[in-house]
Scaffold this active site. Sequence first.
Site, mmCIF file in Angstrom:
data_model
loop_
_atom_site.group_PDB
_atom_site.id
_atom_site.type_symbol
_atom_site.label_atom_id
_atom_site.label_comp_id
_atom_site.label_asym_id
_atom_site.label_seq_id
_atom_site.Cartn_x
_atom_site.Cartn_y
_atom_site.Cartn_z
ATOM 1 N N LYS A 65 31.931 30.178 28.699
ATOM 2 C CA LYS A 65 33.072 29.951 29.609
ATOM 3 C C LYS A 65 32.678 30.260 31.046
ATOM 4 C CE LYS A 65 36.273 33.440 30.147
ATOM 5 N NZ LYS A 65 36.415 33.868 31.565
ATOM 6 N N ASN A 66 32.037 31.396 31.256
ATOM 7 C CA ASN A 66 31.775 31.842 32.625
ATOM 8 C C ASN A 66 30.666 31.049 33.306
ATOM 9 O OD1 ASN A 66 33.812 33.621 32.334
ATOM 10 N ND2 ASN A 66 32.542 35.464 32.205
ATOM 11 N N ASP A 71 32.311 42.829 30.325
ATOM 12 C CA ASP A 71 33.035 41.958 29.390
ATOM 13 C C ASP A 71 32.766 42.313 27.927
ATOM 14 O OD1 ASP A 71 33.961 40.709 31.644
ATOM 15 O OD2 ASP A 71 32.812 38.864 31.389
ATOM 16 N N CYS A 92 45.445 41.331 38.794
ATOM 17 C CA CYS A 92 45.047 40.928 37.448
ATOM 18 C C CYS A 92 45.121 42.186 36.596
ATOM 19 C CB CYS A 92 43.630 40.381 37.551
ATOM 20 S SG CYS A 92 42.757 40.137 36.032
ATOM 21 N N ARG A 111 40.894 42.909 42.054
ATOM 22 C CA ARG A 111 40.009 41.754 42.157
ATOM 23 C C ARG A 111 40.206 40.940 43.441
ATOM 24 N NH1 ARG A 111 39.404 38.866 36.375
ATOM 25 N NH2 ARG A 111 37.420 38.282 37.287
ATOM 26 N N ARG A 161 41.777 31.943 26.047
ATOM 27 C CA ARG A 161 41.057 31.666 27.297
ATOM 28 C C ARG A 161 39.545 31.720 27.065
ATOM 29 N NH1 ARG A 161 41.426 35.732 31.385
ATOM 30 N NH2 ARG A 161 39.872 34.348 32.233
HETATM 31 C C1 LIG Z 1 34.757 33.509 35.468
HETATM 32 C C2 LIG Z 1 33.782 34.626 35.490
HETATM 33 O O1 LIG Z 1 32.580 34.415 35.587
HETATM 34 N N1 LIG Z 1 34.265 35.850 35.337
HETATM 35 C C3 LIG Z 1 33.369 36.975 35.313
HETATM 36 C C4 LIG Z 1 33.017 37.364 36.726
HETATM 37 O O2 LIG Z 1 34.241 37.632 37.401
HETATM 38 P P1 LIG Z 1 34.243 37.765 38.987
HETATM 39 O O3 LIG Z 1 33.291 36.777 39.556
HETATM 40 O O4 LIG Z 1 35.663 37.708 39.407
HETATM 41 O O5 LIG Z 1 33.695 39.232 39.162
HETATM 42 P P2 LIG Z 1 32.897 39.834 40.378
HETATM 43 O O6 LIG Z 1 31.466 39.978 40.018
HETATM 44 O O7 LIG Z 1 33.230 39.046 41.598
HETATM 45 O O8 LIG Z 1 33.558 41.272 40.506
HETATM 46 C C5 LIG Z 1 32.807 42.466 40.515
HETATM 47 C C6 LIG Z 1 33.517 43.511 41.333
HETATM 48 O O9 LIG Z 1 33.530 43.122 42.699
HETATM 49 C C7 LIG Z 1 34.838 43.161 43.234
HETATM 50 N N2 LIG Z 1 34.971 42.079 44.237
HETATM 51 C C8 LIG Z 1 34.654 40.801 43.871
HETATM 52 C C9 LIG Z 1 34.777 39.778 44.795
HETATM 53 C C10 LIG Z 1 35.235 40.078 46.093
HETATM 54 O O10 LIG Z 1 35.376 39.204 46.944
HETATM 55 N N3 LIG Z 1 35.536 41.373 46.398
HETATM 56 C C11 LIG Z 1 35.414 42.391 45.490
HETATM 57 O O11 LIG Z 1 35.679 43.539 45.813
HETATM 58 C C12 LIG Z 1 35.741 42.937 42.016
HETATM 59 O O12 LIG Z 1 37.051 43.399 42.236
HETATM 60 C C13 LIG Z 1 34.996 43.722 40.959
HETATM 61 O O13 LIG Z 1 35.310 45.078 41.087
HETATM 62 O O14 LIG Z 1 32.174 38.518 36.701
HETATM 63 C C14 LIG Z 1 32.788 39.692 36.116
HETATM 64 C C15 LIG Z 1 31.805 40.834 36.247
HETATM 65 O O15 LIG Z 1 30.700 40.610 35.471
HETATM 66 C C16 LIG Z 1 33.170 39.390 34.683
HETATM 67 O O16 LIG Z 1 33.898 40.482 34.181
HETATM 68 C C17 LIG Z 1 34.041 38.138 34.588
HETATM 69 O O17 LIG Z 1 34.201 37.769 33.237
HETATM 70 C C1 LIG Z 2 37.400 38.848 33.030
HETATM 71 C C2 LIG Z 2 37.025 37.711 32.443
HETATM 72 O O1 LIG Z 2 37.256 36.467 32.928
HETATM 73 P P1 LIG Z 2 37.914 36.044 34.320
HETATM 74 O O2 LIG Z 2 36.979 36.451 35.409
HETATM 75 O O3 LIG Z 2 37.988 34.550 34.209
HETATM 76 O O4 LIG Z 2 39.256 36.711 34.410
HETATM 77 C C3 LIG Z 2 36.277 37.701 31.169
HETATM 78 O O5 LIG Z 2 35.720 36.635 30.824
HETATM 79 O O6 LIG Z 2 36.227 38.746 30.492
#
Ligand SMILES: CC(=O)N[C@H]1[C@@H](OP(=O)(O)OP(=O)(O)OC[C@H]2O[C@@H](n3ccc(=O)[nH]c3=O)[C@H](O)[C@@H]2O)O[C@H](CO)[C@@H](O)[C@@H]1O
Ligand SMILES: C=C(OP(=O)(O)O)C(=O)O
Length: 426
Positions: free
Chosen positions: A22-23, A313, A123, A128, A405
């Site tokens: 998915k990711n 995850d 969320c 996030r 999902r």
């Molecule tokens: C669709 C997808 O691929 N989802 C994955 C992706 O989510 P996602 O890409 O949302 O996760 P991030 O790696 O961005 O988040 C990591 C950390 O950085 C923080 N942050 C992120 C962006 C930003 O602009 N500012 C900020 O502060 C977030 O709140 C979090 O604490 O990576 C996460 C971390 O491995 C996984 O749990 C999710 O399953």
């Molecule tokens: C947190 C997850 O996904 P998303 O970033 O799409 O919410 C997940 O796949 O566990």
Amino acid sequence: MDRILIRGGRPLNGAIQISGSKNAALPLMAAALLTSEPLRLSNLPRLADIASMRQLLAGLGAEVAEVQPAAGEQGQVLEIQASHVASQRAPYDLVRKMRASVLVLGPLLARFGQAEVSLPGGCAIGTRPVDLHLSAMEAMGAEIAIESGYIHASAPKGLTGAEVVFPTISVGATENAMMAAALAQGESRLVNAAREPEISDLAVCLRAMGAEIEGEGSEIITIRGCGSLQGASHPVIADRIEAGTFLMAAAITDGELRLVGAQAAHLERPIAVLRQAGVTVEESDGTLLARRRNGRLRGSDVMTEAFPGFATDLQAQFMALMTTAEGASMITETIFENRFMHVPELIRMGADITIHGASALVRGERRLTGAEVMATDLRASVCLVLAGLAAEGETVINRIYHLDRGYERIEAKLAACGAEIERLTS
Ligand SMILES: CC(=O)N[C@H]1[C@@H](OP(=O)(O)OP(=O)(O)OC[C@H]2O[C@@H](n3ccc(=O)[nH]c3=O)[C@H](O)[C@@H]2O)O[C@H](CO)[C@@H](O)[C@@H]1O
Ligand SMILES: C=C(OP(=O)(O)O)C(=O)O
């Protein structure tokens, strides 16, 4: 609302085909917006999030068609052609259902010089924010304003390559920046980039579309932007989180599962932790085989980290497993500030867990008993499925739309290995 009923206490035995990730799939689908030519993606999982991304792309004006898999292709195959993109707006209704919608920001901005994307909002697992996505776009010359809950981004003269230094590692911000940089003028360097396998999969696809990218899988990714990208055909990698979940399902039920298509290289840290806890994990011919080593599991400590560390995850699933292990385990969540929503539900099933800040102390060797529980997010949901499979008696899991999902045909896959599991529709 659908619920899942599990009659627990049965060991799982058999083989499970691991679906596409998915990711990895979600950013790859967004990458189709970078070109007017068709992008063919195979091994896509059939999941609610894939349907949401499909709906988002179609709403922007892209043509998205499901096609028959060709020889050698697996899973769902979509051809996405974004030759006529009529809108650059990602609406709140879709973004709130699926945060990964924000991944259309970079491609839309880079190709059309503008994008409006709803701010995702909070969320269940944490606040996030998307500030790192926005500052990457700004570094490449975009002007960003937040109005009425929407990110308004514009770059009328196009984006310019830049050095983007991420203060913390973000998977999504790295992906957005890679896609934007692929069409920007000049070279970009993404420093402190995420190193997840999904990042590498995106780089492979972008390269097939004509992008010049180096360094994916390391902390610095270099991208030389080009004026336009072309169509390509790309198979999505296997879902390492689904595979890790089923490794733990084999261990928690004291069964034996062969996971077909699982990539050990994407699971090195979780496999090392599982081995330390007393799980045998063997790799052969593109499969992973998991079973307990000598019947007992040992409590083990884990801290979640960005790849190649232990994935957040998989944290909830590992916690379910540790409730049944000998001794205590300390599980520390460093990525999301609120990712222990499964703890009260596990306690309702008989687990002994106390939370101390970002750590959960699990006292093991509890006999889990079936209960009615509530799923709060995707991985919390599957953690309750694992607990239900191990528990004595019946477990009913509510709000399983979260599960849909991220887990393709999970009841069918588990039932084929001996689980008593059924979906109750009402
Ligand atoms: C669709 C997808 O691929 N989802 C994955 C992706 O989510 P996602 O890409 O949302 O996760 P991030 O790696 O961005 O988040 C990591 C950390 O950085 C923080 N942050 C992120 C962006 C930003 O602009 N500012 C900020 O502060 C977030 O709140 C979090 O604490 O990576 C996460 C971390 O491995 C996984 O749990 C999710 O399953
Ligand atoms: C947190 C997850 O996904 P998303 O970033 O799409 O919410 C997940 O796949 O566990």
